[in-house]
Design a protein around this motif. Sequence first.
Motif, PDB file in Angstrom:
ATOM      1  N   GLN A  65       0.851  -1.196   0.000  1.00 15.57           N
ATOM      2  CA  GLN A  65       0.000   0.000   0.000  1.00 15.57           C
ATOM      3  C   GLN A  65       0.885   1.244   0.000  1.00 15.57           C
ATOM      4  OE1 GLN A  65      -2.283  -0.866   3.568  1.00 15.57           O
ATOM      5  NE2 GLN A  65      -4.096  -1.333   2.366  1.00 15.57           N
ATOM      6  N   TRP A  85      -1.786   3.594 -16.184  1.00 16.78           N
ATOM      7  CA  TRP A  85      -2.518   2.357 -15.971  1.00 16.78           C
ATOM      8  C   TRP A  85      -1.619   1.125 -15.893  1.00 16.78           C
ATOM      9  CZ3 TRP A  85      -5.837   0.541 -13.243  1.00 16.78           C
ATOM     10  CH2 TRP A  85      -6.420  -0.713 -13.467  1.00 16.78           C
ATOM     11  N   LYS A 118      -2.962   0.526  -8.572  1.00 16.05           N
ATOM     12  CA  LYS A 118      -4.181   0.530  -7.761  1.00 16.05           C
ATOM     13  C   LYS A 118      -3.855   0.601  -6.278  1.00 16.05           C
ATOM     14  CE  LYS A 118      -5.884  -3.241  -9.545  1.00 16.05           C
ATOM     15  NZ  LYS A 118      -6.770  -4.382  -9.824  1.00 16.05           N
ATOM     16  N   GLU A 142      -3.025   5.453  -2.661  1.00 15.61           N
ATOM     17  CA  GLU A 142      -4.090   6.365  -2.248  1.00 15.61           C
ATOM     18  C   GLU A 142      -3.501   7.759  -2.113  1.00 15.61           C
ATOM     19  OE1 GLU A 142      -6.008   6.234   1.659  1.00 15.61           O
ATOM     20  OE2 GLU A 142      -7.878   6.810   0.691  1.00 15.61           O
ATOM     21  N   LEU A 171     -11.795   0.339 -12.454  1.00 17.10           N
ATOM     22  CA  LEU A 171     -10.871   1.117 -11.638  1.00 17.10           C
ATOM     23  C   LEU A 171     -11.595   1.756 -10.467  1.00 17.10           C
ATOM     24  CD1 LEU A 171      -8.050   2.347 -11.272  1.00 17.10           C
ATOM     25  CD2 LEU A 171      -8.726   4.189 -12.773  1.00 17.10           C
ATOM     26  N   ASP A 188     -12.593  -0.943  -7.943  1.00 15.40           N
ATOM     27  CA  ASP A 188     -11.415  -1.358  -7.184  1.00 15.40           C
ATOM     28  C   ASP A 188     -11.007  -0.263  -6.223  1.00 15.40           C
ATOM     29  OD1 ASP A 188      -9.859  -3.175  -9.953  1.00 15.40           O
ATOM     30  OD2 ASP A 188     -11.344  -3.757  -8.450  1.00 15.40           O
ATOM     31  N   ILE A 198     -10.386  -0.545  -2.299  1.00 16.94           N
ATOM     32  CA  ILE A 198      -9.119  -0.130  -1.726  1.00 16.94           C
ATOM     33  C   ILE A 198      -9.356   1.003  -0.746  1.00 16.94           C
ATOM     34  CG2 ILE A 198      -6.967   1.097  -2.286  1.00 16.94           C
ATOM     35  CD1 ILE A 198      -6.815  -0.747  -4.740  1.00 16.94           C
ATOM     36  N   GLY A 199     -10.321   1.876  -1.067  1.00 11.64           N
ATOM     37  CA  GLY A 199     -10.637   2.973  -0.147  1.00 11.64           C
ATOM     38  C   GLY A 199     -10.960   2.453   1.236  1.00 11.64           C
TER      39      GLY A 199
END
Lengths: 253, 102
Positions: free
Chosen positions: A92, A114, A119, A122, B8, B11, B15-16
């Motif tokens: 993460q 991408w 992913k 954050e 996206l 996901d 993930i949030g």
Amino acid sequence: MASAAPPPASSSWGCGRRRRVRCSAERQGLFSRIAPVYDNLNEVLSLGQHRIWKRMSVSWAGAKRSDRVLDLCCGSGDLAFLLSQKVGPDGQVSALDFSKDQLLIATARQDLYWKACYKNIEWIEGDALELPFADSNFDAITVGYGLRNLLDKHKAMKEIFRVLKPGSRVSILDFNKSTSTLITQSQEWMIDNVVVPVASNYGFSREYRYLKASIAEYLTGKELEKLAKEVGFSDAKHYEIAGGLMGNLVAAR
Amino acid sequence: MVRASRRLLKDAANIGKAFSDFLACPLSKQPLRHCEDSQSRISETIGVSFPIIDGIPCLVPKDGKLLEDQNKSQVENGADPSSGNSERDLLLAVNIWVTGLI
């Protein structure tokens, strides 16, 4: 950064004849204004070398697969993307910055590039002096060209120490405030004769003139090592890179 | 492209939730609660909510907003709102000062 607060006595201010350090709100405005050209200018002004320095900085941080890591003062995300690849889809990456404009560019780049592992990033709008994380949270932290822009570097280092897991490292890349007159004069010459003229082509000569004063008001390598140990890091070493023009502090909790 | 964007976003929502497990209030450093209705992160400890804008949590102290409902429910329960937790009052005072309301 507490934008309404007066700068603390411990912050590094220039000498009486130098222009006073800008307040946090002004700096936030500066980085928001240059956000659209920030990446292009980094590429042009460093002749692409910034990519190497950033890879070195990420290596020094010691991030590995499945780690939880933080990129502080992430800007448009260069270091966050490198960390993302290091920690992989099971890791993460928290990437924090005070400029919403820089963060929006980072998210746009994330969509554009991408890669599946991206992913794991954050983006967070936050204050480096009041980090929104619990204690002992991260396996590694990076800061790229951010610490120099923070008004209270001591508080920033204390926050970094607080959220770092014991035994982990922070890697802080920035311009090197050299004790060598030759290097200092070379930096100043380049800023006056290359950086500012190039930035003026993009309409940001005033913003990049800020660079010279901010390097002058930054801490030397030895001072950074001392600061790290003062806030509790067990080990701190500052490495000069790019012929002494840049430096990277590595501190271990 | 559209399918990829939808995937996206889905996901990102998952993930949030995972990320929110370790996001904390920038003032109290206590865990935040994600509020789907208001799309914000709530610090129950000091009664402040932080917005999520364009999918990005805004966790700058000055962006926090006091939860007025929390004060109203204390009055309804007969509690004296002025006798709240001293740490909470201190942190609220800090937040109010930072936001320049005083």
